[in-house]
Design a protein around this motif. Structure first.
Motif, PDB file in Angstrom:
ATOM      1  N   ASP A 173      -6.853  -1.853  -4.809  1.00  0.00           N
ATOM      2  CA  ASP A 173      -6.640  -3.188  -4.256  1.00  0.00           C
ATOM      3  C   ASP A 173      -7.743  -4.106  -4.783  1.00  0.00           C
TER       4      ASP A 173
ATOM      5  N   ARG B 297      -8.446   4.237   8.253  1.00  0.00           N
ATOM      6  CA  ARG B 297      -7.286   4.230   7.342  1.00  0.00           C
ATOM      7  C   ARG B 297      -6.167   5.058   7.977  1.00  0.00           C
TER       8      ARG B 297
ATOM      9  N   TYR C 105      -1.240   2.881   4.663  1.00  0.00           N
ATOM     10  CA  TYR C 105      -0.627   3.331   3.410  1.00  0.00           C
ATOM     11  C   TYR C 105       0.716   3.977   3.700  1.00  0.00           C
ATOM     12  N   PHE C 106       1.594   3.872   2.722  1.00  0.00           N
ATOM     13  CA  PHE C 106       2.861   4.610   2.791  1.00  0.00           C
ATOM     14  C   PHE C 106       2.777   5.761   1.797  1.00  0.00           C
ATOM     15  N   LEU C 107       2.896   6.971   2.337  1.00  0.00           N
ATOM     16  CA  LEU C 107       2.634   8.141   1.498  1.00  0.00           C
ATOM     17  C   LEU C 107       3.906   8.861   1.058  1.00  0.00           C
TER      18      LEU C 107
ATOM     19  N   ARG D  65     -10.687  -0.631  -3.639  1.00  0.00           N
ATOM     20  CA  ARG D  65     -10.354   0.622  -2.958  1.00  0.00           C
ATOM     21  C   ARG D  65      -9.114   1.233  -3.602  1.00  0.00           C
ATOM     22  N   VAL D  66      -9.164   2.521  -3.759  1.00  0.00           N
ATOM     23  CA  VAL D  66      -8.094   3.219  -4.477  1.00  0.00           C
ATOM     24  C   VAL D  66      -6.825   3.259  -3.636  1.00  0.00           C
ATOM     25  N   LEU D  67      -5.714   2.882  -4.269  1.00  0.00           N
ATOM     26  CA  LEU D  67      -4.409   2.996  -3.616  1.00  0.00           C
ATOM     27  C   LEU D  67      -3.689   4.275  -4.045  1.00  0.00           C
TER      28      LEU D  67
ATOM     29  N   SER E  60      -8.319  11.190   2.881  1.00  0.00           N
ATOM     30  CA  SER E  60      -7.929   9.874   2.352  1.00  0.00           C
ATOM     31  C   SER E  60      -7.496   8.937   3.464  1.00  0.00           C
TER      32      SER E  60
ATOM     33  N   HIS F 150       0.848  -1.217   0.000  1.00  0.00           N
ATOM     34  CA  HIS F 150       0.000   0.000   0.000  1.00  0.00           C
ATOM     35  C   HIS F 150       0.873   1.253   0.000  1.00  0.00           C
ATOM     36  N   ASN F 151       1.900   1.189  -0.806  1.00  0.00           N
ATOM     37  CA  ASN F 151       2.814   2.334  -0.864  1.00  0.00           C
ATOM     38  C   ASN F 151       2.267   3.342  -1.880  1.00  0.00           C
ATOM     39  N   VAL F 152       1.469   4.233  -1.343  1.00  0.00           N
ATOM     40  CA  VAL F 152       0.772   5.214  -2.165  1.00  0.00           C
ATOM     41  C   VAL F 152       1.774   6.054  -2.952  1.00  0.00           C
ATOM     42  N   ASN F 153       2.826   6.432  -2.274  1.00  0.00           N
ATOM     43  CA  ASN F 153       3.805   7.335  -2.888  1.00  0.00           C
ATOM     44  C   ASN F 153       4.462   6.691  -4.103  1.00  0.00           C
TER      45      ASN F 153
ATOM     46  N   ARG G 249      -2.599  13.309  -5.892  1.00  0.00           N
ATOM     47  CA  ARG G 249      -1.673  12.585  -5.023  1.00  0.00           C
ATOM     48  C   ARG G 249      -2.287  12.206  -3.676  1.00  0.00           C
ATOM     49  N   TYR G 250      -3.099  13.060  -3.147  1.00  0.00           N
ATOM     50  CA  TYR G 250      -3.551  12.855  -1.760  1.00  0.00           C
ATOM     51  C   TYR G 250      -4.957  12.287  -1.680  1.00  0.00           C
ATOM     52  N   ARG G 251      -5.495  11.848  -2.813  1.00  0.00           N
ATOM     53  CA  ARG G 251      -6.845  11.291  -2.777  1.00  0.00           C
ATOM     54  C   ARG G 251      -6.764   9.793  -3.073  1.00  0.00           C
ATOM     55  N   PHE G 252      -7.084   8.992  -2.082  1.00  0.00           N
ATOM     56  CA  PHE G 252      -7.063   7.544  -2.219  1.00  0.00           C
ATOM     57  C   PHE G 252      -7.916   6.971  -1.089  1.00  0.00           C
ATOM     58  N   GLY G 253      -8.013   5.647  -1.070  1.00  0.00           N
ATOM     59  CA  GLY G 253      -8.757   5.019   0.016  1.00  0.00           C
ATOM     60  C   GLY G 253     -10.246   4.913  -0.277  1.00  0.00           C
TER      61      GLY G 253
END
Lengths: 519, 304
Positions: free
Chosen positions: A103, B153, B187-189, A107-109, B203, A79-82, A115-119
């Motif tokens: 996933d 989350r 999550y890793f951001l 659900r959005v990763l 999020s 779940h490494n969003v970055n 950049r900051y919209r997920f989950g």
């Protein structure tokens, strides 16, 4: 005007021929260009279609690569969003709108465009639910047009595969349907594209910029064949605008045609105007000469007109007019001389009988119109033959001239003195009654009696050689010239009969007798 | 003949063995000169190389003045190269992150501790050789503690981050919370800043950042964030010496660093200006100061 017509024809016919040839060349050139443009149209359609195919292939290729990318697999696992965001960003050069990783629950990763919209949960979205419905399998793939919260997208969704076979997530590569995207498809082609999806129309051109669909030169329907998992393209067409080059040639041809037509109408009018303006002095000169030839004007008028009115005319006309004016002046002078000779007695310089007769008619006509009086004196030199016989004709002529001189010096300027014939003279005295005429006659008689030369007197010292016998009469209205001359002639006869060197008047009392014919 | 051969072979082998032992002895005996002509100060590229050079050049010059030898500033390609060169002894002094430092503890040639870098808190003005990790949530969330985050989350910064992952994970585990089970998703951001932005975007419901990031965010979004938990102190970067640098030189370097103080020393100013770190000199702690960090990193399985 014949000259004008000839000049017009000479000028206009070649011009018209040149203009028509130009129009023909233009039209044939436009036809050739239109053929060429049709070929270019075909090529252009192929280019646009190829670009569409390339774009869709790019979406597919990106999703394939991203589904198998080892770094992506690890990032989905962690779940490494970055990392997923950065991976998605790496595909920006491919001009994809965004790449979403999810996933296996939908659900959005990460979203590459946010950049900051997920989950958030997208499992209910069509393209995701189609993948999730029977559990995600390695070979699954959903491709097509789908409506999302912020617009229509062409997308390809496929599983992210660990070890290239175990689904651990989903990657969706997307291209948004926007006017800008459509513009890219037709960039540099000069054409536009218009499509309709879900009742919504997208165009690569901005209608608010003044480009109206009515001006479209050609509309080419475009097919989006093949099975699609999502929405269908309800309508797609390539709009070919009037080619700028051919449009300008077309426009130029039209403008030239209008210009030629205007030229063909205006040029004769202009030429006619110029020619008329230029030839007007010649025409006027010709008119003047025609008038002269038919004798409707005097030479003096012609001379003045030519000498004055044509002073500002073109040089050639002016010179011709001046020459004719000079000729007219010469002619006028010669005619004056002729006329003078015709009415003048050569010896005495007095008017002759013809002139006096005509003048008497005029004088009578004037009195009829304006009133007044008219008297005549008929004068005869007494025994003039004796002078000629005794002293010679030269002395006789000399005496005649001295008598004439005396008449001229002692009569009014309005009186007309004429040599009536031989040694007879007649004086026509307008505005002079009988009394005045009698006085004048007496005055002249005495004057001549006194001016006789000694030689003349010596011929008959007691007689009346060279003196004057005068008959005087006043014209009576209604009387003809002949009647008046008869009366005065009788009066002269009486003066002769009465002893010469005397004046006899034809008084009122004598009129009846004179008219009665007691001559 | 066979014996002779065997005897010859035995003598030969013995001779070879003696020579090898001598060679090892010579190698073992090779040590750094007591008064080197120059020493090297190395760090690794945690920012752009130009900024690092500008930030640390005054430190190198300062040490040159204090030690009386030339000090060469080296920026290695990455941390691995720095670690390798420390181990090889091809660099003398190194500025390394605390997590990297504790990873050297188990090495046979572990570097010698010299001093710990200090920073001045922007908020309190206090000077510390440590910082903290914080677990944040939106002030409007209504959460009062970590237990309220169950099923939510959660955002960490980076798996390798001390304050953005290792310490927060330790904080959670100290409260018997297994992040993978406790939260619905973790999550890793990537960056501390990303955690703040993701929190504000909704999020994630909570996230972990360094206290510096928190203070900056508080100034930017006043009243919007709340702290659910503070970590224990996390040691700041360490200045270390290669295992074989002479104790005298180490002592000289340490004293020079301690003498910089927390004021407007050129060394502090250069770091402040070029790296935007609130540098405030150095202080001497001990290797033990870093042990909690070592435990935290071991607990989070972080590979610094």
């Amino acid at each position: 005007m014949k000259l004008v017509r000839q000049v017009l024809l000479t000028a206009i016919l070649p011009l018209a021929a040149v203009l028509l040839a130009g129009v023909w060349l233009l039209i044939s050139s436009v036809d050739k260009q239109e053929e060429q443009i049709q070929q270019e149209d075909e090529l252009l359609q192929q280019i646009v279609r190829a670009r569409v195919v390339t774009l869709l292939s790019r979406v597919d290729a990106a999703s394939k690569i991203l589904a198998l990318n080892r770094e992506a697999v690890l990032a989905v696992q962690d779940h490494n969003v970055n990392t997923l965001y950065e991976l998605g960003r790496q595909y920006e050069p491919l001009q994809l709108s965004r790449i979403i990783y999810l996933d296996l629950q939908g659900r959005v990763l990460s979203r590459s465009d946010d950049r900051y919209r997920f989950g958030d949960d997208l499992s209910e979205q069509d393209e995701i639910s189609q993948l999730l419905v029977d559990g995600v399998q390695a070979g699954d793939r959903v491709a097509g047009l789908f409506q999302q919260e912020d617009g229509f997208y062409y997308l390809i969704a496929r599983p992210v595969l660990q070890y290239q076979e175990i689904p651990i997530g989903i990657v969706v590569s997307q291209v948004k349907v926007t006017p800008e995207r459509l513009k890219q498809l037709v960039l540099g082609t000069g054409a536009d594209i218009e499509i309709q999806i879900g009742g919504q129309r997208f165009s690569s051109f901005d209608e608010t910029e003044g480009t109206r669909p009515e001006t479209v030169r050609r509309v080419v329907p475009m097919g989006f064949g093949g099975r699609s998992a999502g929405l269908v393209v309800e309508e797609a067409q390539i709009l070919l605008w009037p080619d700028r080059g051919i449009h300008s040639v077309d426009s130029l041809a039209r403008q030239l045609l209008i210009l030629f037509a205007v030229l063909l109408i205006l040029l004769p009018i202009l030429l006619m105007w110029i020619l008329r303006r230029y030839l007007r002095p010649y025409a006027e000169l010709v008119d003047e000469l025609q008038q002269l030839s038919v004798g409707s004007v005097d030479l003096g008028v012609i001379r003045k007109t030519l000498g004055h009115d044509f002073r500002d005319a073109p040089e050639e006309v002016s010179r011709v007019a001046q020459a004719i004016s000079g000729m007219a002046q010469t002619l006028e002078r010669q005619m004056d001389e002729l006329e003078h000779l015709a009415v003048t007695d050569q010896l005495t310089g007095l008017k002759n009988r013809r002139f006096l007769t005509a003048s008497m008619q005029h004088a009578m006509a004037r009195i009829y119109r304006h009133g007044g009086e008219l008297s005549v004196l008929l004068i005869d030199l007494d025994q003039f033959k004796r002078i000629n016989d005794r002293l010679g004709h030269s002395k006789g002529d000399e005496h005649l001239c001295s008598v004439a001189e005396a008449f001229r010096d002692n009569c009014r300027s309005s009186d007309i003195i004429a040599r009536w014939g031989g040694e007879e003279f007649m004086l026509l005295c307008p505005d002079l009654d009988l009394k005045g005429a009698s006085d004048l006659a007496e005055k002249l008689r005495k004057l001549v009696d006194g001016l006789r030369s000694d030689e003349v007197k010596a011929i008959d010292p007691l007689g009346s050689v060279g003196t004057l016998s005068i008959g005087a009469a006043q014209w009576l209205p209604g009387e003809t010239a002949e009647q008046l001359l008869q009366r005065v002639d009788r009066a002269l006869y009486r003066a002769k009969e009465g002893g010469r060197n005397r004046v006899e008047i034809c008084a009122q009392a004598r009129i009846a007798a004179d008219l009665g014919g007691d001559h | 003949m066979a014996w002779r051969l065997r005897g010859l072979s035995s003598r030969f082998l013995f001779l070879i063995s003696v020579l090898m032992l001598l060679a090892v002895g010579v190698l073992k005996a090779e040590t750094r000169p007591q008064n080197p002509a120059s020493i090297s100060l190395a760090t690794y590229p945690f920012g752009d190389a130009a900024s690092i050079h500008q930030a640390f050049s005054p430190l190198a010059q300062y040490l040159e003045t204090r030690l009386g030898v030339r000090v060469n500033l080296i920026v290695t390609r990455d941390y691995a190269e720095l670690a390798r060169r420390l181990d090889e002894g091809t660099v003398d002094l190194a500025w390394i992150g605390s997590a990297n430092y504790v990873s050297t503890f188990d090495s046979e040639r572990s570097p010698q501790y010299i001093a710990t870098y200090r920073e001045r808190s922007k908020e309190s003005g206090e000077v510390h050789a440590f910082y903290r990790a914080v677990i944040l949530a939106l002030a409007s969330s209504g959460y009062s503690g970590l237990t309220d985050l169950q099923g939510k989350r959660f955002g960490f910064t980076d798996p390798d981050s001390t304050s953005g992952h290792a310490y927060p994970r330790m904080m959670l585990e100290q409260q018997q919370i297994d992040p993978e089970q406790f939260f619905s998703d973790t999550y890793f951001l990537g960056t501390h800043r990303s955690v703040i932005e993701a929190l504000l975007a909704g999020s994630v419901h909570a996230g972990a950042v360094s206290d510096g990031t928190y203070y900056t965010a508080m100034a930017e979004y006043p009243g919007q964030l709340q702290v659910l938990a503070w970590s224990d102190p996390i040691p700041l970067d360490a200045i270390v010496a290669a295992f074989d640098l002479s104790p005298d030189t180490v002592a000289q370097v340490r004293q020079a660093l301690l003498d910089i103080g927390s004021g407007d020393h050129p060394v502090n100013l250069a770091i402040q200006q070029n790296l935007a770190w609130p540098a405030a000199g150095f202080e001497q702690r001990s290797a033990e100061f870093y042990l909690p960090l070592k435990r935290a990193l071991a607990g989070s399985a972080v590979e610094p």
